[in-house]
Design a protein around this motif. Structure first.
Motif, PDB file in Angstrom:
ATOM      1  N   ARG A 282      16.845   2.202 -37.696  1.00 45.23           N
ATOM      2  CA  ARG A 282      17.984   0.993 -37.661  1.00 45.23           C
ATOM      3  C   ARG A 282      17.682  -0.022 -37.706  1.00 45.23           C
ATOM      4  O   ARG A 282      16.546  -1.142 -37.307  1.00 45.23           O
ATOM      5  CB  ARG A 282      18.799   0.946 -36.504  1.00 45.23           C
ATOM      6  CG  ARG A 282      19.246   2.649 -36.451  1.00 45.23           C
ATOM      7  CD  ARG A 282      20.464   2.945 -35.235  1.00 45.23           C
ATOM      8  NE  ARG A 282      19.132   3.023 -33.626  1.00 45.23           N
ATOM      9  CZ  ARG A 282      19.335   2.727 -32.757  1.00 45.23           C
ATOM     10  NH1 ARG A 282      20.373   1.534 -32.475  1.00 45.23           N
ATOM     11  NH2 ARG A 282      18.524   2.949 -32.061  1.00 45.23           N
TER      12      ARG A 282
ATOM     13  N   GLU B  31      19.152  -4.341 -37.083  1.00 45.22           N
ATOM     14  CA  GLU B  31      20.341  -5.475 -36.834  1.00 45.22           C
ATOM     15  C   GLU B  31      20.596  -6.311 -37.407  1.00 45.22           C
ATOM     16  O   GLU B  31      19.192  -6.719 -36.813  1.00 45.22           O
ATOM     17  CB  GLU B  31      20.968  -4.540 -35.745  1.00 45.22           C
ATOM     18  CG  GLU B  31      22.263  -4.870 -35.422  1.00 45.22           C
ATOM     19  CD  GLU B  31      22.018  -4.477 -33.651  1.00 45.22           C
ATOM     20  OE1 GLU B  31      22.621  -5.475 -32.744  1.00 45.22           O
ATOM     21  OE2 GLU B  31      22.421  -3.312 -33.377  1.00 45.22           O
TER      22      GLU B  31
ATOM     23  N   ASP C  80      14.949  -4.356 -34.864  1.00 47.10           N
ATOM     24  CA  ASP C  80      14.488  -2.736 -35.164  1.00 47.10           C
ATOM     25  C   ASP C  80      14.597  -1.845 -34.160  1.00 47.10           C
ATOM     26  O   ASP C  80      13.687  -2.250 -33.357  1.00 47.10           O
ATOM     27  CB  ASP C  80      13.751  -3.018 -36.602  1.00 47.10           C
ATOM     28  CG  ASP C  80      12.546  -3.789 -35.710  1.00 47.10           C
ATOM     29  OD1 ASP C  80      11.661  -3.246 -35.617  1.00 47.10           O
ATOM     30  OD2 ASP C  80      11.924  -4.347 -36.184  1.00 47.10           O
TER      31      ASP C  80
ATOM     32  N   THR D  99      23.247  -3.318 -40.428  1.00 49.77           N
ATOM     33  CA  THR D  99      24.618  -3.227 -39.963  1.00 49.77           C
ATOM     34  C   THR D  99      24.292  -5.149 -40.367  1.00 49.77           C
ATOM     35  O   THR D  99      22.679  -5.499 -40.008  1.00 49.77           O
ATOM     36  CB  THR D  99      25.074  -3.156 -38.973  1.00 49.77           C
ATOM     37  OG1 THR D  99      24.178  -3.635 -37.706  1.00 49.77           O
ATOM     38  CG2 THR D  99      25.378  -2.150 -38.265  1.00 49.77           C
TER      39      THR D  99
ATOM     40  N   SER E 231      26.007  -8.840 -39.917  1.00 53.36           N
ATOM     41  CA  SER E 231      27.698  -9.293 -39.193  1.00 53.36           C
ATOM     42  C   SER E 231      26.939 -10.517 -38.508  1.00 53.36           C
ATOM     43  O   SER E 231      26.185 -11.638 -38.846  1.00 53.36           O
ATOM     44  CB  SER E 231      27.757  -8.400 -37.590  1.00 53.36           C
ATOM     45  OG  SER E 231      26.651  -8.557 -37.020  1.00 53.36           O
TER      46      SER E 231
ATOM     47  N   THR F 150      31.698  -7.943 -41.593  1.00 50.90           N
ATOM     48  CA  THR F 150      30.266  -7.079 -41.341  1.00 50.90           C
ATOM     49  C   THR F 150      30.146  -6.415 -42.947  1.00 50.90           C
ATOM     50  O   THR F 150      31.519  -5.858 -42.847  1.00 50.90           O
ATOM     51  CB  THR F 150      30.963  -6.580 -39.849  1.00 50.90           C
ATOM     52  OG1 THR F 150      31.226  -7.400 -39.042  1.00 50.90           O
ATOM     53  CG2 THR F 150      29.525  -5.571 -39.978  1.00 50.90           C
TER      54      THR F 150
ATOM     55  N   GLU G  68      28.224  -2.872 -43.278  1.00 51.19           N
ATOM     56  CA  GLU G  68      27.690  -1.174 -42.735  1.00 51.19           C
ATOM     57  C   GLU G  68      27.341  -0.184 -42.804  1.00 51.19           C
ATOM     58  O   GLU G  68      27.965   0.250 -44.363  1.00 51.19           O
ATOM     59  CB  GLU G  68      28.599  -1.115 -40.674  1.00 51.19           C
ATOM     60  CG  GLU G  68      28.228  -0.409 -40.532  1.00 51.19           C
ATOM     61  CD  GLU G  68      28.841  -0.152 -39.444  1.00 51.19           C
ATOM     62  OE1 GLU G  68      29.527  -0.567 -38.720  1.00 51.19           O
ATOM     63  OE2 GLU G  68      29.080   0.693 -38.079  1.00 51.19           O
TER      64      GLU G  68
END
Ligand code: ADP
Ligand code: MG
Length: 317
Positions: free
Chosen positions: A41, A43, A58, A185, A187, A193, A195
């Motif tokens: 993941r 972000e 991460d 993601t 944002s 945003t 995603e």
């Protein structure tokens, strides 16, 4: 003036001139680091087009506390041991973090799976603060504030917040296509945003991710490519002629998984579509080239988006 050795900070700022062109370059370098750390993941948060803030978190391997200082030192990398001709990671130059730290306010907070607790290091305009304990989940969070505050000349070249936000979104899309198994993601107060949920790593997952990025109608308006010639494999999707664009921004190319901007590939695409598209229209393409890493040089420019092929004619063909 006599000849003198430049200070560490000046050397890093000179390197930053090439590696960190704008906020999108910061995002690119930090996201590449997260992927090299096997994150599932990633972000990304920005503010002020990324000039006020870029934060990338991460859930990857993390940086051991006793390596945090090395992580922000020039030419220090965990990715390259002996052979510059066999690069399998996105990073290898050990330049991004020290460059960013020399021109911005950088904080890295990290925790490894077997580390007792987290730790943090900060660098502001080249000045290093001591490593200290900090609460963290497994993985790494890198925060970059006030980009180019230490190099005001570069700051003056930034376009508006909007243009910088868009450039960052483009970089994230470009990288996301290459790593369908990673969830991304993007944002912040300066954008809507983006995603991209994780898909599986195979061909099906790849097409799902391509549709997430390019739009749900792209798969139905494209043709799958899968061809091999003399050890060079080309896969991906190209639009059918009726599905075209006014510019070439939606042409994505990857060499051994690395997002690249390559003139040779761009010109080969133009050539291939010359008979079916007017000159001012452009195909939408996602192309992956896979070849022996020894036959392609990625060490062409510090930003690592340029490549040189040993046999350009073969690749073009
Ligand atoms: P490079 O990526 O070329 O090695 P960088 O300056 O980008 O150079 O990073 C230096 C080192 O810091 C990396 O080699 C890696 O060991 C460590 N590092 C940076 N970011 C991360 C991250 N998100 N997760 C784990 N390790 C990281
Ligand atoms: Mg890196």
């Amino acid at each position: 003036m006599p000849i003198r050795q430049l200070s560490e900070t000046m050397i890093n700022q000179i390197a930053a001139g090439e590696v960190i062109e704008r906020p999108a370059s910061v995002v690119k370098e930090l996201v590449e680091n997260a992927i090299d750390a096997d994150a599932a993941r990633v972000e990304i948060v920005t503010a002020g087009g990324g000039l006020n803030l870029v934060r990338v978190s991460d859930d990857g391997a993390g940086i051991p506390e006793d390596e945090l200082e090395l992580a922000v030192a020039r030419h220090c990398t965990s990715k390259l041991s002996t052979d510059i001709h066999d690069i399998r990671s996105l990073g290898f130059r050990g330049e991004a973090l020290p460059s960013i730290g020399s021109v911005a306010r950088l904080t890295i907070r990290s925790r490894t799976a077997d580390g007792d607790g987290g730790a943090e290091i900060a660098v502001e305009g080249g000045h290093l603060a001591a490593v200290r304990p900090a609460a963290a989940n497994r993985g790494t969070t890198v925060e970059v504030r006030d980009l180019f505050f230490a190099t005001p000349a570069r700051l003056k070249f930034m376009k508006g917040e909007r243009a910088e936000s868009t450039a960052t979104a483009d970089i994230v899309r470009r990288i996301a296509i290459a790593f369908p198994a990673v969830r991304f993601t993007l944002s912040g107060p300066d954008r809507s945003t983006l995603e991209f949920p994780a898909s599986d790593a195979g061909a099906g997952g790849r097409l799902t991710r391509i549709a997430q990025v390019m739009g749900a109608e792209f798969p139905d308006n494209s043709i799958a490519i899968d061809a091999v010639r003399e050890g060079v494999r080309l896969t991906g999707h190209v639009s059918i002629p009726s599905y075209n664009r006014a510019n070439a921004l939606q042409q994505y190319a990857y060499v051994n998984g690395r997002p690249v901007r390559d003139k040779l590939i761009a010109s080969a695409i133009r050539g291939a579509f010359a008979d079916v598209l007017p000159r001012d229209r452009h195909a939408v393409t996602v192309l992956f080239l896979t070849l022996d890493p020894a036959t392609v040089d990625v060490n062409v420019h510090p930003a690592k988006a340029d490549v040189r092929f040993r046999d350009p004619g073969l690749v073009r063909g």
